[in-house]
Design a protein around this motif. Structure first.
Motif, mmCIF file in Angstrom:
data_model
loop_
_atom_site.group_PDB
_atom_site.id
_atom_site.type_symbol
_atom_site.label_atom_id
_atom_site.label_comp_id
_atom_site.label_asym_id
_atom_site.label_seq_id
_atom_site.Cartn_x
_atom_site.Cartn_y
_atom_site.Cartn_z
ATOM 1 N N THR A 181 0.817 -1.213 0.000
ATOM 2 C CA THR A 181 0.000 0.000 0.000
ATOM 3 C C THR A 181 0.849 1.260 0.000
ATOM 4 N N PHE A 372 -6.848 6.420 0.857
ATOM 5 C CA PHE A 372 -6.424 5.019 0.936
ATOM 6 C C PHE A 372 -6.946 4.390 2.232
ATOM 7 N N SER A 384 -4.910 -3.449 4.440
ATOM 8 C CA SER A 384 -3.511 -3.066 4.613
ATOM 9 C C SER A 384 -3.450 -1.964 5.659
ATOM 10 N N GLN A 386 -2.686 1.517 7.066
ATOM 11 C CA GLN A 386 -2.435 2.876 6.593
ATOM 12 C C GLN A 386 -3.094 3.847 7.561
#
Length: 444
Positions: A181, A372, A384, A386
């Motif tokens: 990512t 994201f 993922s 983030q």
């Protein structure tokens, strides 16, 4: 409009005097920063219940630490906003070198977090260099594109694209082992800056082919290489898909394949998927968002915060939607998009290319990271880690975001505008190195 740098005065007195501010620091950017900090304090208090229950730090421990970090970040924003943006030019090289050195160290000796080497500890403080690398990429690409303007057409030369591509590949090589990512986010930031900076479509296409070739070679390397001797932790074990032969030390490729495999199971509705070890985080985050509905259950009334792993960092947006509802989620999304729009307005009116590229690059970095995070939490992207800028718990993320806000405010205060006073423009040019005198030709 010519991109030829005007003649630079070399008078010693002029060289040592910074031009005065041409405007007040942008109130919109300050307002967005303060609003995000307020939301962060409220929501992190709820999201930290799981952390409090599993340690002896006390009920107020997490929120006090977070308040200290936000206070330090606010002080950093204020200090940087008072500097002239030309002061950040030498800072770029130093910051980028420190980031790269830290990343190289982490690759070999870093502490393992969620199945990969991600951090190092200095004086008892955990540092995640991946956050620093993204900021370094913005500053370096702005430098390279400023140094290589196209004097015949709007935009930059092919040399700028080559140098920028090399920087992105170098930094991506450092990030890829930590997580896909971050690498994709870095690519999105760099592409956006190049498009806004006027890179030709042909150059972008060739650059994309070069990226694809390098990515293919790296994939072949992962497939052929032996599993690394990294102790398997709980997060790695739950990444294995059902029916797969468990490996003692699964690689990052195994993790990516498992996550993509789960994300691709679109035939089964999210609400019918049972929460088991391998998908517990994402299913609980969906439950939290569904529980929030339109208006939310109210601050402090989260049902899932005590069960959702990493609710205070990688899944903070799920708790925000649960407590503030769809309306609260839209408000948070609007703040990040508002920042991007405000930075675009400032960039489009800057006289010089460098401050225009830097201010839009900082806003793109923050806004894209937020998008994201929201996309991952809402199920649009595969799972993922983030952080959500300023809202997630994390010292390195807060410091890097604060630096970005401080630089944007500095540019809003000290960069001259098109149609501004001629004396202010001359003073600005005198304060800049010769390579930075190009007029702003960004395509906004």
């Amino acid at each position: 409009m010519s991109a030829q740098a005007p003649s630079i005065q070399t008078d010693d007195v002029q060289a040592n005097v910074k031009p005065k501010a041409v405007a007040k620091a942008d109130k919109h950017i300050w307002g967005i920063f303060i609003a995000l900090c307020i939301i962060s304090v409220i929501e992190l208090y709820s999201a930290s219940s799981r952390e409090v229950a599993s340690s002896s730090i006390g009920v107020m421990g997490p929120i006090i630490r977070h308040l200290v970090m936000l206070g330090g970040g606010a002080f950093l924003v204020y200090v940087l906003s008072k500097r002239h943006y030309s002061d950040f030019i030498p800072f770029t090289i130093v910051f980028a070198c420190v980031s790269v050195v830290m990343m190289v160290y982490v690759m070999f000796f870093g502490e393992i977090v969620n199945g990969a080497r991600r951090s190092l500890t200095i004086l008892g403080i955990g540092i995640y260099p991946a956050e620093m690398v993204k900021l370094s990429a913005v500053l370096l690409i702005a430098l390279v594109m400023t140094w290589n303007p196209n004097t015949k057409k709007v935009g930059v030369t092919s040399k700028a694209v080559i140098y920028s591509g090399f920087i992105v590949l170098l930094l991506s090589g450092l990030l890829i082992e930590q997580g896909l990512t971050n690498t994709l986010l870095l690519l999105a930031i760099s592409y956006s800056m190049m498009i806004v900076g006027g890179v030709r479509f042909v150059d972008l296409l060739l650059l994309t082919l070069a990226y694809a070739a390098c990515g293919g070679l790296f994939l072949v390397y992962l497939v052929l290489s032996e599993p690394k001797d990294i102790p398997a932790d709980e997060d790695q074990q739950i990444e294995m898909v059902a029916g797969e032969t468990a490996k003692k030390n699964p690689t990052r490729l195994d993790t990516w394949k498992a996550r993509l495999g789960r994300h691709g199971q679109d035939s089964v509705p999210k609400w019918e998927i049972p929460a088991v070890g391998k998908n517990r985080q994402e299913i609980l985050s969906y439950m939290a968002q569904a529980n929030g509905g339109i208006y939310g259950v109210g601050p402090g009334n989260s049902r899932e915060a005590s069960r959702l792993p990493l609710a205070f960092s990688d899944y903070i947006f799920a708790i925000i939607v649960e407590e503030l509802g769809l309306i609260g989620g839209i408000v948070v999304l609007t703040l990040y998009l508002w920042l991007l729009g405000r930075a675009s307005g400032i960039a489009s009116h800057c006289n010089r290319t460098y401050p225009a590229l830097v201010v839009i690059g900082m806003a793109i970095m923050i806004a894209f990271q937020a998008l994201f995070h929201m996309g991952i939490v809402s199920g649009v992207f595969p799972v993922s880690g983030q952080p959500l800028p300023l809202l997630s718990k994390g010292g390195t993320s807060i410091v890097v975001t604060a630096i970005a806000f401080g630089i944007m405010l500095s540019i809003s205060r000290t960069a001259t505008r098109q149609g501004g006073k001629k004396q202010d423009i001359r003073d600005e040019i005198d304060a800049l190195p010769e390579q930075f005198g190009a007029e702003n030709q960004m395509q906004l």
